[in-house]
Motif scaffolding. Structure first.
Motif, PDB file in Angstrom:
ATOM      1  N   ILE B 100     -21.255   3.450 -19.697  1.00  0.00           N
ATOM      2  CA  ILE B 100     -20.887   3.755 -18.313  1.00  0.00           C
ATOM      3  C   ILE B 100     -20.315   2.469 -17.711  1.00  0.00           C
ATOM      4  N   LEU B 101     -19.038   2.532 -17.360  1.00  0.00           N
ATOM      5  CA  LEU B 101     -18.325   1.322 -16.951  1.00  0.00           C
ATOM      6  C   LEU B 101     -17.655   1.550 -15.602  1.00  0.00           C
ATOM      7  N   GLY B 102     -17.727   0.536 -14.754  1.00  0.00           N
ATOM      8  CA  GLY B 102     -17.079   0.610 -13.446  1.00  0.00           C
ATOM      9  C   GLY B 102     -15.682   0.033 -13.478  1.00  0.00           C
ATOM     10  N   THR B 103     -14.802   0.600 -12.680  1.00  0.00           N
ATOM     11  CA  THR B 103     -13.502  -0.004 -12.405  1.00  0.00           C
ATOM     12  C   THR B 103     -12.995   0.589 -11.103  1.00  0.00           C
ATOM     13  N   ALA B 104     -12.334  -0.234 -10.297  1.00  0.00           N
ATOM     14  CA  ALA B 104     -11.809   0.273  -9.030  1.00  0.00           C
ATOM     15  C   ALA B 104     -10.363   0.709  -9.176  1.00  0.00           C
ATOM     16  N   ALA B 105      -9.581  -0.047  -9.917  1.00  0.00           N
ATOM     17  CA  ALA B 105      -8.132   0.221  -9.979  1.00  0.00           C
ATOM     18  C   ALA B 105      -7.673   0.658 -11.360  1.00  0.00           C
ATOM     19  N   GLY B 106      -8.567   0.689 -12.341  1.00  0.00           N
ATOM     20  CA  GLY B 106      -8.178   1.149 -13.672  1.00  0.00           C
ATOM     21  C   GLY B 106      -6.954   0.407 -14.184  1.00  0.00           C
ATOM     22  N   GLY B 107      -6.027   1.154 -14.746  1.00  0.00           N
ATOM     23  CA  GLY B 107      -4.833   0.538 -15.333  1.00  0.00           C
ATOM     24  C   GLY B 107      -3.707   0.351 -14.335  1.00  0.00           C
ATOM     25  N   ILE B 108      -3.979  -0.376 -13.262  1.00  0.00           N
ATOM     26  CA  ILE B 108      -2.996  -0.496 -12.172  1.00  0.00           C
ATOM     27  C   ILE B 108      -1.708  -1.175 -12.640  1.00  0.00           C
ATOM     28  N   GLN B 109      -1.830  -2.122 -13.585  1.00  0.00           N
ATOM     29  CA  GLN B 109      -0.624  -2.780 -14.090  1.00  0.00           C
ATOM     30  C   GLN B 109       0.290  -1.768 -14.791  1.00  0.00           C
ATOM     31  N   THR B 110      -0.308  -0.808 -15.453  1.00  0.00           N
ATOM     32  CA  THR B 110       0.485   0.219 -16.132  1.00  0.00           C
ATOM     33  C   THR B 110       1.190   1.120 -15.119  1.00  0.00           C
ATOM     34  N   TRP B 111       0.470   1.495 -14.046  1.00  0.00           N
ATOM     35  CA  TRP B 111       1.142   2.231 -12.954  1.00  0.00           C
ATOM     36  C   TRP B 111       2.352   1.432 -12.474  1.00  0.00           C
ATOM     37  N   GLU B 112       2.107   0.147 -12.202  1.00  0.00           N
ATOM     38  CA  GLU B 112       3.161  -0.696 -11.618  1.00  0.00           C
ATOM     39  C   GLU B 112       4.369  -0.806 -12.549  1.00  0.00           C
ATOM     40  N   ASP B 113       4.099  -1.098 -13.808  1.00  0.00           N
ATOM     41  CA  ASP B 113       5.209  -1.294 -14.748  1.00  0.00           C
ATOM     42  C   ASP B 113       6.060  -0.027 -14.861  1.00  0.00           C
ATOM     43  N   ASN B 114       5.406   1.122 -14.846  1.00  0.00           N
ATOM     44  CA  ASN B 114       6.161   2.357 -15.055  1.00  0.00           C
ATOM     45  C   ASN B 114       6.813   2.868 -13.773  1.00  0.00           C
ATOM     46  N   TYR B 115       6.204   2.586 -12.616  1.00  0.00           N
ATOM     47  CA  TYR B 115       6.903   2.870 -11.354  1.00  0.00           C
ATOM     48  C   TYR B 115       8.159   2.008 -11.244  1.00  0.00           C
ATOM     49  N   ARG B 116       8.029   0.751 -11.614  1.00  0.00           N
ATOM     50  CA  ARG B 116       9.210  -0.123 -11.620  1.00  0.00           C
ATOM     51  C   ARG B 116      10.314   0.486 -12.470  1.00  0.00           C
ATOM     52  N   ALA B 117       9.905   0.948 -13.646  1.00  0.00           N
ATOM     53  CA  ALA B 117      10.904   1.464 -14.591  1.00  0.00           C
ATOM     54  C   ALA B 117      11.635   2.672 -13.996  1.00  0.00           C
ATOM     55  N   VAL B 118      10.917   3.596 -13.387  1.00  0.00           N
ATOM     56  CA  VAL B 118      11.585   4.814 -12.896  1.00  0.00           C
ATOM     57  C   VAL B 118      12.184   4.649 -11.503  1.00  0.00           C
ATOM     58  N   PHE B 119      11.493   3.912 -10.606  1.00  0.00           N
ATOM     59  CA  PHE B 119      12.001   3.811  -9.231  1.00  0.00           C
ATOM     60  C   PHE B 119      13.008   2.680  -9.069  1.00  0.00           C
TER      61      PHE B 119
END
Lengths: 89, 397
Positions: B100-119
């Motif tokens: 059982i592991l906590g995280t607040a933002a998870g893979g936020i860098q992955t969101w960012e990299d792929n939003y950059r790519a598409v937007f």
């Protein structure tokens, strides 16, 4: 930008945060008497930055805010005037 | 009720990429905060953070694994391997083991990299691995896969209290008998442009340093990293002759149910009282509190008031966030390490950067340098945005 226009913009932003008609905010009102909470304050500052295209130096952890006096309508108007003037220097 | 103990710990954070290095930094009162080095950091108004410097994923993972692993998962896996090795966990735990592991933002860098790519770059396609890479449960699931743990596995997200909530739930799973061994703690990798851009808007980040409980403090400094602890049923640990680091004595969680960002002393105090009661501890048993101590005006004053409400004679308090930064969903796990250092070596890690005591935070703050004190029980506080309070009580083994 004229002072009156800045004042109207500041009052409109505060009115939006407080859910009041702008006519109910006096031009010498203090933020404390208006009852704006801390989240409302940072939202208002964001709106000031967007409206006037400025960067407001404000940190919620410094109660006396040496860089930007957010205590009243006149102090906010003066601060915005100063920041606009700095940008055009 | 089954007792639960800690038999292994592991970490990657701004101070060090392992536990011995982190303990050394805690003893020395070293600061892991520095200038931000990621892409577009020059477009931020806050330019400091507690980054994991010199992180080379290829030192830890095969090239074929990396497309699936956001940095948050990389940190969790490296910390998890250290913890499992220290605990000398036997293989074949299967359904008797979980994560059982906590995280607040998870893979936020992955969101960012792929939003950059598409937007921003106008691409019309992203990698098919984006979803398994960014999901909040990726770190927990990869730990379960790597260590063959097929019992209770999930992720917990409650902002700054994520890791404490995770560890509390892990404790409860073992007490319930649903597992004998749980890997638990938290992982976070929020130090990227979008992560800090979002925080900037709240106006609570300090531009210079994190100074908990100090006059002149200007707010929090975000950190990255992971902490993984091996929680184990005491009888299971003793039967296999494991080295026991500390007992996880108690846990409690409360909700302020008031304001989405401003904390109340009452909710924090009730969580501390209930954690003590859950652990069978009296206030006077506690020799150290690792505070949430974010370095914001609102947290530090409310937390100090809460501690004074619970403890007629408050024990020494420190906030290690001035060293490892506020690692949000991982921070409780890093702070549990500070508590384990206090219990195992009798060393209270310091609150560095204190300029002058704030009279509104009337506590015995361990300032500047570590303090040698024998401690038999300690609390670790976490109080999240959203008004969520999660407190763990640890006892000397």
């Amino acid at each position: 930008m004229e002072r009156a226009e800045i004042e109207a913009g500041v009052i409109a932003i505060l009115a939006q945060q407080l859910l009041l008609p702008p006519s109910e905010i006096a031009s010498d009102a203090t933020v404390a008497e208006l009852g704006l909470d801390s989240l409302g304050k940072v939202e208002a500052i964001f709106a000031l930055e967007e409206r006037f295209d400025i960067h407001v130096p404000f940190n919620a952890n410094e109660p006396d805010q040496p860089d930007f006096d957010f205590s009243s309508v006149p102090s906010i108007v003066a601060g915005v005037e100063r920041l606009i003037a700095q940008q055009t220097e | 009720m089954r007792r639960v103990v800690v038999t292994g710990v592991g970490t990657v954070n701004a101070l060090a990429k392992d536990v011995p290095g982190t303990f050394r930094a805690f003893r020395e009162g070293r600061c892991g905060i520095g200038p931000l080095g990621f892409r577009d950091a020059d477009r931020l108004s806050v330019r400091i953070g507690a980054e994991v410097r010199g992180w080379r994923p290829e030192d830890h993972f095969a090239a074929g694994e990396l497309p699936l692993l956001d940095r948050v998962t990389q940190y969790a896996l490296v910390a998890g391997s250290e913890a499992v090795a220290m605990a000398e966990l036997p293989g074949g735990l299967g359904a008797r083991g979980g994560v059982i592991l906590g995280t607040a933002a998870g893979g936020i860098q992955t969101w960012e990299d792929n939003y950059r790519a598409v937007f921003q770059e106008g691409r019309n396609r992203v990698s098919p691995l984006v979803v398994p890479r960014l999901m909040h449960n990726a770190p927990a699931s990869h730990l379960s896969i790597r260590h063959g743990l097929t019992g209770p596995v999930l992720s917990v997200s409650s902002a700054c209290a994520s890791a404490n909530h995770a560890m509390g739930l892990a404790l409860q799973q073992i007490r319930l008998g649903a597992a004998d061994v749980m890997l638990t703690g938290g992982a976070e990798a929020m130090l990227c442009f979008g992560g800090i851009k979002a925080w900037e808007g709240l106006r609570v980040l300090a531009p210079d340093a994190c100074r908990p409980f100090s006059l002149g403090r200007k707010g929090m400094v975000i950190g990255d990293g992971a902490g993984v602890l091996v929680f184990e049923a005491e009888e299971h640990a003793r039967a296999r002759g494991a080295r026991i680091l500390a007992e996880v004595a108690g846990f409690a969680m409360t909700s302020d149910a008031r304001d989405i960002v401003a904390p109340t002393p009452e909710g924090a105090a009730e969580a501390m009282r209930a954690a003590l009661a859950d652990g069978g501890l009296a206030a006077e048993d506690v020799g150290y509190i690792n505070a949430h101590g974010t370095g914001t005006l609102a947290n530090d004053r409310a937390e100090a008031a809460a501690i004074r409400a619970v403890f007629p004679q408050p024990p020494p308090v420190s906030s290690t966030k001035a060293m490892h930064g506020h690692a949000i969903g991982a921070t409780g796990a890093l702070e549990a390490l500070a508590v384990i250092l206090a219990l195992t070596e009798g060393i209270l890690p310091p609150t560095i950067g204190l300029q002058a005591p704030d009279p509104d935070c009337d506590l015995d703050v361990v300032a500047h340098v570590a303090r040698p004190v024998r401690v038999t029980a300690a609390l670790s506080n976490a109080f999240a945005f959203g008004g969520l309070n999660a407190v763990l009580a640890f006892r000397q083994a």
